[in-house]
Enzyme design. Structure first.
Site, PDB file in Angstrom:
ATOM      1  N   HIS A 178      74.190   5.965 -16.266  1.00 52.23           N
ATOM      2  CA  HIS A 178      74.022   7.337 -15.787  1.00 52.23           C
ATOM      3  C   HIS A 178      74.000   7.378 -14.267  1.00 52.23           C
ATOM      4  CE1 HIS A 178      69.500   6.541 -15.860  1.00 52.23           C
ATOM      5  NE2 HIS A 178      69.653   7.121 -14.694  1.00 52.23           N
ATOM      6  N   ASP A 214      68.629  15.258  -8.143  1.00 52.64           N
ATOM      7  CA  ASP A 214      67.973  15.736  -9.349  1.00 52.64           C
ATOM      8  C   ASP A 214      66.478  15.908  -9.150  1.00 52.64           C
ATOM      9  OD1 ASP A 214      67.352  12.993  -9.177  1.00 52.64           O
ATOM     10  OD2 ASP A 214      68.843  12.461 -10.676  1.00 52.64           O
ATOM     11  N   GLU A 252      73.611  11.674 -18.431  1.00 51.50           N
ATOM     12  CA  GLU A 252      73.499  10.648 -19.458  1.00 51.50           C
ATOM     13  C   GLU A 252      74.838  10.446 -20.191  1.00 51.50           C
ATOM     14  OE1 GLU A 252      70.966   8.868 -19.656  1.00 51.50           O
ATOM     15  OE2 GLU A 252      69.120   9.987 -19.310  1.00 51.50           O
ATOM     16  N   ASN A 278      72.158   2.565 -18.401  1.00 57.27           N
ATOM     17  CA  ASN A 278      73.155   3.022 -19.371  1.00 57.27           C
ATOM     18  C   ASN A 278      74.363   3.651 -18.674  1.00 57.27           C
ATOM     19  OD1 ASN A 278      72.073   5.418 -18.485  1.00 57.27           O
ATOM     20  ND2 ASN A 278      71.375   6.125 -20.489  1.00 57.27           N
TER      21      ASN A 278
END
Length: 233
Positions: free
Chosen positions: A134, A63, A139, A132
């Site tokens: 990801h 990313d 997400e 979380n």
């Protein structure tokens, strides 16, 4: 799943480095999927000092932030150059990171997906684990995003990444990331996770319900997954 339990961050980094060095030795022209953040820094230091031959290897990063140029110290291209690329003999032209300055992020995401396909796919993909769940910048959501795409970052992710910036307000709010399908098509996946704060989310990801609300849970379906962690006793 191959779960490798280690005592600390240093052992985790060494175990991961051994897998990457073995991959390049076995297949010198490997396509390596790389990650950023604090988790892989130790691994990259070991690869840089290993005197291994990366001259035929190619890399694709997971990313990149939208709005950050390659020479911005907070960009992932800059991170990779400083932490790995300039320390090994890889051909810089064979290192690939999404263009955070692309005028059309959606078009850039499509270009990057096509690039990975042209390279023949990823041989070994490195992943960290977000608080979380990801992976990359995928997400928690209502469905798994398939291909490389633009994503708007969750507040929790922005807060977690703000430690790398002068203030949370400076953290970009969107990024280009490989999609879940792109990641899952890698022939091998290595997840590294260190620190007690990752224990709960790692358990949910590896042993809980497979759900896009915990994106990393999809890794349970991968046929060649190795997890290296000091989170479990």
């Amino acid at each position: 799943m191959n779960l490798i339990k280690v005592e600390n961050y240093e052992e985790m980094s060494r175990a991961a480095a051994d897998l990457f060095l073995a991959q390049v030795k076995e297949k010198p022209a490997s396509v390596l999927g790389l990650a950023t953040g604090s988790s892989p820094v130790g691994l990259y230091k070991l690869l840089a000092g290993a005197n291994a031959d990366f001259s035929q290897a190619k890399s694709v990063n997971l990313d990149e932030y939208c709005g950050l140029s390659a020479d911005n110290p907070q960009s992932y291209r800059y991170f990779m150059t400083e932490n790995l690329f300039k320390h090994i003999n890889i051909n810089q032209a064979n290192t690939h990171v999404p263009d955070g300055m692309a005028a059309n992020p959606d078009a850039e995401a499509e270009r990057y997906e096509e690039l990975i396909e042209k390279l023949g796919g990823i041989d070994l993909q490195l992943l960290g684990m977000g608080h979380n769940g990801h992976i990359g910048f995928n997400e928690p959501d209502e469905e798994f995003a398939a291909a490389t795409h633009r994503v708007y970052l969750a507040e929790q992710t922005i807060k977690a990444n703000s430690r790398f910036f002068a203030s949370p307000e400076e953290v970009p709010t969107s990024a280009i990331t490989m999609g879940i399908k792109t990641i899952m098509q890698a022939r091998k996946i290595v997840v590294i996770a260190s620190g007690s704060e990752k224990t709960n989310i790692l358990k949910k990801a590896l042993y809980g319900t497979i759900t896009p609300r915990v994106p990393a849970s999809v890794l349970q379906l991968h046929q060649n997954l190795t997890v290296i962690t000091d989170c479990f006793e």
